[in-house]
Design an enzyme around this catalytic site. Structure first.
Site, PDB file in Angstrom:
ATOM      1  N   ASP A 333       4.355  -8.583   4.242  1.00 48.66           N
ATOM      2  CA  ASP A 333       4.767  -7.569   5.220  1.00 48.66           C
ATOM      3  C   ASP A 333       3.636  -7.224   6.185  1.00 48.66           C
ATOM      4  O   ASP A 333       2.465  -7.449   5.889  1.00 48.66           O
ATOM      5  CB  ASP A 333       5.213  -6.290   4.489  1.00 48.66           C
ATOM      6  CG  ASP A 333       4.084  -5.682   3.688  1.00 48.66           C
ATOM      7  OD1 ASP A 333       3.322  -6.464   3.068  1.00 48.66           O
ATOM      8  OD2 ASP A 333       3.935  -4.455   3.667  1.00 48.66           O
ATOM      9  N   GLU A 334       4.024  -6.661   7.304  1.00 47.58           N
ATOM     10  CA  GLU A 334       3.110  -6.030   8.252  1.00 47.58           C
ATOM     11  C   GLU A 334       1.841  -6.825   8.532  1.00 47.58           C
ATOM     12  O   GLU A 334       0.728  -6.330   8.367  1.00 47.58           O
ATOM     13  CB  GLU A 334       2.710  -4.624   7.748  1.00 47.58           C
ATOM     14  CG  GLU A 334       3.877  -3.678   7.642  1.00 47.58           C
ATOM     15  CD  GLU A 334       3.467  -2.268   7.287  1.00 47.58           C
ATOM     16  OE1 GLU A 334       3.850  -1.352   8.028  1.00 47.58           O
ATOM     17  OE2 GLU A 334       2.764  -2.071   6.277  1.00 47.58           O
ATOM     18  N   VAL A 335       2.000  -8.056   8.967  1.00 47.24           N
ATOM     19  CA  VAL A 335       0.821  -8.844   9.324  1.00 47.24           C
ATOM     20  C   VAL A 335       0.460  -8.515  10.770  1.00 47.24           C
ATOM     21  O   VAL A 335       1.281  -8.663  11.673  1.00 47.24           O
ATOM     22  CB  VAL A 335       1.107 -10.353   9.167  1.00 47.24           C
ATOM     23  CG1 VAL A 335      -0.133 -11.161   9.517  1.00 47.24           C
ATOM     24  CG2 VAL A 335       1.570 -10.658   7.751  1.00 47.24           C
TER      25      VAL A 335
END
Ligand SMILES: *[C@@H]1O[C@H](CO)[C@@H](O)[C@H](O)[C@H]1NC(C)=O
Ligand SMILES: *[C@@H]1O[C@H](CO)[C@@H](O)[C@H](O)[C@H]1NC(C)=O
Ligand SMILES: *[C@@H]1O[C@H](CO)[C@@H](O)[C@H](O)[C@H]1NC(C)=O
Ligand SMILES: *[C@@H]1O[C@H](CO)[C@@H](O)[C@H](O)[C@H]1NC(C)=O
Ligand SMILES: *[C@@H]1O[C@H](CO)[C@@H](O)[C@H](O)[C@H]1NC(C)=O
Ligand SMILES: *[C@@H]1O[C@H](CO)[C@@H](O)[C@H](O)[C@H]1NC(C)=O
Length: 529
Positions: A333-335
């Site tokens: 997630d959330e790279v």
């Protein structure tokens, strides 16, 4: 009852001040607790007017067929819990019967509860474990699996209430029960704040009291790396907040064992390639060195270097040995793409390899990582972003939905044949005023458009306790009873939606958890617990 009848608004200069509200209220709790109400609500429950009395000093739980260490320990725990019920503030008003004019038969003494476990115990809980049980408070539990017995003992202990003279009372009740979803989880983040082992144990106790069965251990993240690796001890030596804020191999084994005997799986999450800044304190070579305006900072893992994948593979080999569950969460997630975008070597690599977008680069990364997990005979769980680019994930990969339009996402993922978990509406860090468990209670994971086949791919869900602003000092209060709402949604039949009835049971359940050492916060407003 909470009808504000007068609001006096006083205007002082340009300042608008609400000076006073007057209410007409009744004294007493705003919600009356049930007495012996079960949380989460069982599938089939029938009670009569009869009841049994229990002498807590002369009551036993007896295995009559199979038994094992898990059952022995459960019996010890539940005898203690049942005995402590004499101190519960929730009880029936004592009615004196004069012998005539009443159809209540004289109470019988219940001196033992017989546990008929029809198959040998399984050793560890798993996704497909059987949690079905039959319970009659006249003294019988039947279950085909040790996990069902654990759930039955929990239910029995909730039916018991105080009576006069240090005796206990249980209404004659017959229950057939099993969960709606097999995966009923709680995520606990131990990176944003370190949560001590004793508090983790109490969280697991609370999960058992709510029949939650998956402890999703978000064990490391950007801010700290408390997991003490056997192969790479430098990760925690340099990445933990403090030398003592760590989970040794023994701590981890203790948590897994504490969970196991309560029928709770422990699924570790080692989130990659984002959320890994703390890994870089000891292993900067696996992170991206940002350039340009981000010069001097380190970003997500470096997706173009073999050393990154070798490192992950070696660490995951160890994780697979340490955590017995077949599933492992690998994040995704959330790279943050800014750092990748700033790196000359990454941008060059993308040009050379005709990779047109950063999300495509991330997709390649997650494909490699999930394949190495599968090669180790584990099954990966990923956050939704890892799937969004239609990643060719190994079969069986589970996707966890946490943001955006969850109805569309669940449709999309299940349409593509993936199994999925709901978390989006169960973020426990999203606080609202008052009894905000209601919003969690109203969330229905199957409430999306899709075929029967698609709905079968929803394995359940997880309440998520991100730890930015919780620590040992407030995490239990924040989790309970708010996660209890998700627990009932995931256990009880879909039609269990009577909010007025539920709030009375939850009022009692909070008292019950308090009595058992969980400082659950009040559920509904002014009241006893
Ligand atoms: C709670 O129960 C008491 C006693 O039966 C009753 O007087 C009171 O109105 C009830 N309160 C609510 C909110 O229902
Ligand atoms: C315990 O219960 C059993 C069964 O009802 C009874 O026979 C026995 O006398 C009781 N013992 C005590 C100490 O009360
Ligand atoms: C029980 O009987 C006694 C004496 O016969 C009487 O005084 C009392 O009011 C009765 N109590 C109830 C609850 O009926
Ligand atoms: C346990 O349950 C099974 C299945 O209902 C039954 O055949 C068996 O006789 C029971 N055992 C005891 C000791 O009651
Ligand atoms: C990458 O950086 C360039 C400037 O160097 C910018 O124009 C572009 O929008 C950035 N792309 C992304 C996806 O951030
Ligand atoms: C590069 O990718 C584009 C679109 O993904 C494709 O149309 C093109 O043929 C590719 N070029 C090479 C050299 O592979």
């Amino acid at each position: 009852m909470y009808r504000g009848i007068l609001a006096t608004i006083v205007v002082i200069g340009s300042l608008l001040v609400t000076a006073s509200f007057a209410y007409i209220v009744n004294p007493g709790p705003v919600v009356n607790a049930t007495v012996g109400g079960v949380w989460p609500r069982p599938k089939y429950l029938r009670s009569t007017d009869n009841y049994f009395l229990i002498d807590p000093k002369n009551f036993s739980i007896l295995p009559v067929e199979n038994t094992c260490d898990i059952l022995d320990k459960a019996i010890t725990r539940y005898i203690k819990i049942i005995q402590s019920t004499v101190h519960s503030p929730i009880y029936y008003p004592h009615v004196v019967h004069n012998g005539s004019g009443t159809n209540v038969t004289p109470a019988q003494i219940l001196s033992s509860l017989k546990v008929n476990l029809t198959s040998p115990c399984e050793q560890k809980p798993h996704l497909k474990m059987d949690e079905w049980y039959f319970l009659s408070t006249s003294g019988t539990i039947i279950s085909h699996s040790i996990w069902g017995v654990l759930r039955a003992l929990e239910t029995f202990s909730q039916l018991v209430t105080p009576y006069e003279n240090q005796m206990l009372r249980v209404t004659e009740t017959h229950i057939r029960d099993e969960p709606r979803f097999p995966h009923r989880g709680l995520l606990v983040d131990t990176s944003r704040h370190y949560i001590s082992k004793d508090i983790l144990f109490r969280i697991l106790d609370g999960m058992a009291y709510n029949k939650l069965n998956v402890f999703h251990w978000h064990i490391v993240d950007d801010h700290s790396f408390p997991y003490v690796s056997k192969k790479f001890p430098e990760l925690s030596a340099k990445g933990a907040f403090r030398p003592e804020m760590i989970y040794t191999q023994k701590d981890v084994a203790d948590v897994i064992e504490y969970a196991r005997i309560r029928g709770i799986r422990v699924i570790p999450e080692f989130d990659v390639p984002g959320h890994t800044r703390s890994w870089g304190v000891s292993h900067p070579e696996v992170l991206t060195q940002c350039e340009g305006s981000y010069q001097g900072l380190m970003g997500p893992m470096n997706p173009i270097k073999d050393v990154t994948y070798q490192f992950i593979d070696e660490l995951f080999r160890e994780v697979q040995e340490v955590f017995p569950d077949q599933y492992i969460h690998v994040g995704g997630d959330e790279v943050g793409f800014e750092c990748w975008n700033s790196s000359t070597e990454i941008v060059d690599y993308m040009k050379k390899n005709n990779i047109s977008s950063f999300s495509f680069l991330q997709k390649n990364f997650m494909e490699k990582v999930t394949r190495s997990v599968t090669a180790l005979d584990n099954i990966p769980i990923v956050w939704q972003e890892a799937m969004v680019e239609n990643v060719d994930m190994p079969p069986g990969t589970i996707v966890q939905v946490w943001t955006g339009d969850w109805r569309v996402l669940l449709f999309m993922f299940t349409k593509a044949g993936h199994r999925a978990l709901m978390s989006e509406c169960w973020y426990l860090d999203h606080l609202e005023n008052g009894g905000d468990w209601k919003k969690y209670y109203n969330c229905e994971p199957l409430d999306f458009i899709g075929s029967e086949e698609q709905k079968k791919l929803i394995l359940g869900g997880e309440a998520c306790m991100w730890a930015e602003v919780v620590s040992d000092r407030n995490i239990l209060q924040r989790i309970f009873p708010r996660s209890s709402a998700a627990a009932e949604r995931l256990w009880s039949p879909q039609h269990t939606r009577n909010f007025v009835e539920a709030q009375q049971r939850l009022e009692e359940h909070v008292c019950r958890m308090n009595l058992r050492g969980i400082p659950a916060q009040p559920a509904n407003g002014p009241g006893i617990c």
